[in-house]
Design an enzyme around this catalytic site. Structure first.
Site, PDB file in Angstrom:
ATOM      1  N   HIS A 190      55.511  18.718  36.142  1.00 38.00           N
ATOM      2  CA  HIS A 190      55.954  19.650  37.703  1.00 38.00           C
ATOM      3  C   HIS A 190      56.293  18.974  38.434  1.00 38.00           C
ATOM      4  CE1 HIS A 190      58.837  23.781  37.886  1.00 38.00           C
ATOM      5  NE2 HIS A 190      59.721  22.153  38.581  1.00 38.00           N
ATOM      6  N   GLU A 240      54.009  27.191  32.093  1.00 38.87           N
ATOM      7  CA  GLU A 240      53.075  26.303  33.617  1.00 38.87           C
ATOM      8  C   GLU A 240      52.162  26.802  34.323  1.00 38.87           C
ATOM      9  OE1 GLU A 240      55.887  23.865  35.514  1.00 38.87           O
ATOM     10  OE2 GLU A 240      57.658  23.623  34.353  1.00 38.87           O
ATOM     11  N   ARG A 273      64.875  22.618  34.598  1.00 41.46           N
ATOM     12  CA  ARG A 273      63.234  24.289  33.876  1.00 41.46           C
ATOM     13  C   ARG A 273      63.524  23.737  32.440  1.00 41.46           C
ATOM     14  NH1 ARG A 273      63.246  23.725  38.778  1.00 41.46           N
ATOM     15  NH2 ARG A 273      64.419  25.666  40.796  1.00 41.46           N
TER      16      ARG A 273
END
Length: 529
Positions: A279, A260, A231
């Site tokens: 990601h 993000e 994370r």
């Protein structure tokens, strides 16, 4: 029954739903919010990934909706509170991306050891820079894994296959579990100082936010390699960039970020010796196929059999049982999180005792709510009432349920006891008060107290001497913290006393340090319920 597949999932998952008798499947990928509101008017289930937002307005427009299934882990695109209010089960697939994330993590580890990305870019630029692209071997290196859950455990297996020694930091991992995994359980400081590679596999919580910051990196070996595929926010990005520039960190690999998508002007993009991926930990054919099939099966189980797996809000139960049990669920969850915050991080056993009227009920859902409350600050959003027992088992914590008919001074009572490896016991007990069944804390560590089970609590053990209430109240007042409620308890005059103070908001670090610095105070914990 109609099932809306709002985001593209595995074709095998869609086909599984189509094969179920009485199911009508509607595929509507890329629908606008307005189109979604129109489509859900008569659907019984919705399957999504991360693109479609299932908001409170969507739930309000879908009177027949029974279940929302997320093909993946995070449910940020689903308003879970609105779902719960309308009795809609929200499910995810927490195990589907385990292997893909572990493999990407190890890919980053390999890229930290050998400059693969840099070599590829150099070759495409027409160069042949063998001398500047030297690397190191993984054999006999130490890898520090922070968090030994599903993914961390898989990374450990792969590291051991490469001949690496695994140092593990997980305050909730028991010695027996560590021995079975053949890892060395160490403190965080020992892991930082002794690791050649460090990878994090924990949820983002108050405790893990900025865990790897400037101070932590300073404790590491010079040239340590850092990887984060868990994370964004666990590794402080500014501290990492500075450490890469200074050489304190020799290389890094990131798949997740504080913001993000990663901003175009992020310093990470120009930092030396770092490999960045957008990601993509769960972005493998196998992982997407797995979660697509899993969510299809889970949706069918809810609609056909009423069975719920991997629910993130409430376990399944009929309306009559829900009405009776609901107040106990809230009380149990708060007792669980209270005990977790006052007990040592590593415990050997958790015991819950149901006394009186509550002992006559089917306490399975209540027990799971208690486990979920205990795990909330440990395992983050992935834990729920359905998978909480598995999480407890994974931590190596024994769990015991006891039922007693007599609740003493109360109609019913729930008591939770956490036993540490050294035999120490921390406990909390609670009951329901009045016609509204308000949850109350009536005991902490064997002392009788009485305080509402809500908000923020200061739990203090102090010498029983004059002026303690005033001293604590003055410090809180100077910090601008209002006291909402207070309960005092002692066994004998002049011995030790307990003070439980319910406050409107968390005191500052300075105020908490001042309270702990009082020589008369033996134990002080700030607890958030």
């Amino acid at each position: 029954m109609k099932i809306l597949v709002a985001d593209k999932i595995s074709p095998k998952g869609v086909e599984y739903l189509r094969q179920q008798p009485g199911f009508e499947v509607i595929e509507a990928y890329g629908s606008s919010p307005a189109q979604v509101l129109e489509l859900v008017k008569d659907v019984h289930a919705i399957a999504v990934r991360s693109e479609t937002k299932i908001t409170a307005e969507v739930f309000a427009a879908a009177p027949l909706l029974k279940v929302v299934g997320r093909a993946g882990v995070g449910v940020d695109n689903v308003d879970v509170e609105a779902a719960t209010e309308r009795g809609v089960v929200v499910m995810n697939t927490p195990g589907g991306n385990t292997i893909s994330t572990a493999e990407l993590t190890f890919t980053h580890i390999l890229c930290c050891a050998r400059p693969i990305a840099q070599g590829a870019a150099s070759m495409k630029a027409g160069n042949w820079d063998r001398k500047t692209l030297s690397g190191v071997e993984l054999l006999r290196k130490n890898i520090g894994i922070i968090g030994l859950g599903r993914i961390g455990s898989e990374v450990a297996k792969r590291a051991q296959a490469f001949g690496m020694k695994v140092l593990a930091y997980d305050p909730y991992l028991t010695p027996a579990r560590a021995a079975a995994m053949q890892v060395e359980s160490v403190s965080l400081d020992a892991l930082l100082a002794g690791s050649d590679y460090i990878t994090v596999h924990m949820p983002l919580t108050d405790e893990t936010n900025n865990m790897i910051d400037e101070a932590a990196l300073a404790k590491c070996k010079k040239g340590v390699r850092i990887v984060n595929c868990a994370r964004g926010g666990i590794v402080n990005e500014k501290a990492l960039v500075a450490a890469l520039k200074s050489g304190q960190v020799g290389a890094a690999g990131l798949d997740v970020y504080e913001t993000e998508p990663l901003p175009k002007d992020s310093e990470l993009r120009s930092a030396p010796n770092i490999v960045l991926t957008p990601h993509i930990a769960a972005s493998t054919t196998e992982a997407q196929e797995t979660v697509g099939i899993e969510i299809a099966e889970q949706i069918a189980d809810v609609l056909v059999h009423g069975a719920v797996r991997n629910a993130v809000n409430l376990p399944s139960m009929d309306a009559a049982a829900a009405k009776v049990i609901a107040p106990y669920l809230d009380l149990a969850a708060k007792l669980g999180t209270l005990v977790q915050q006052i007990a040592p991080k590593q415990i050997a056993k958790l015991r819950v005792t149901y006394q009186g009227k509550v002992a006559e009920l089917d306490v399975n859902a209540i027990t799971r709510a208690l486990q979920r409350g205990y795990l909330r600050r440990i395992s983050g959003d992935s834990v729920n009432a359905v998978n909480a027992p598995t999480f407890m088992q994974r931590l190596g914590v024994q769990f015991e349920v006891v039922k007693l008919s007599d609740a003493g001074d109360y109609t019913d009572l729930i008591e939770v006891e956490a036993t540490g490896g050294d035999g120490s016991v921390n406990s909390a007990s609670g009951t329901l008060i009045g016609k509204s069944n308000s949850p109350r804390i009536v005991g902490i560590n064997g002392r009788e107290v009485e305080v509402a089970a809500e908000g923020s609590l200061l739990v203090l053990e102090n010498n029983d001497q004059p002026g303690m209430v005033g001293a604590v109240g003055t410090l809180l007042g100077q910090d601008g913290v209002n006291i909402a409620d207070m309960s005092l308890s002692r066994l004998t005059p002049g011995g030790t006393a307990y003070m439980v103070v319910r406050v409107d908001h968390e005191p500052s670090e300075k105020a908490r340090a001042a309270i702990k610095a009082n020589a008369a105070i033996k134990f002080a914990k700030f607890v958030q319920l």
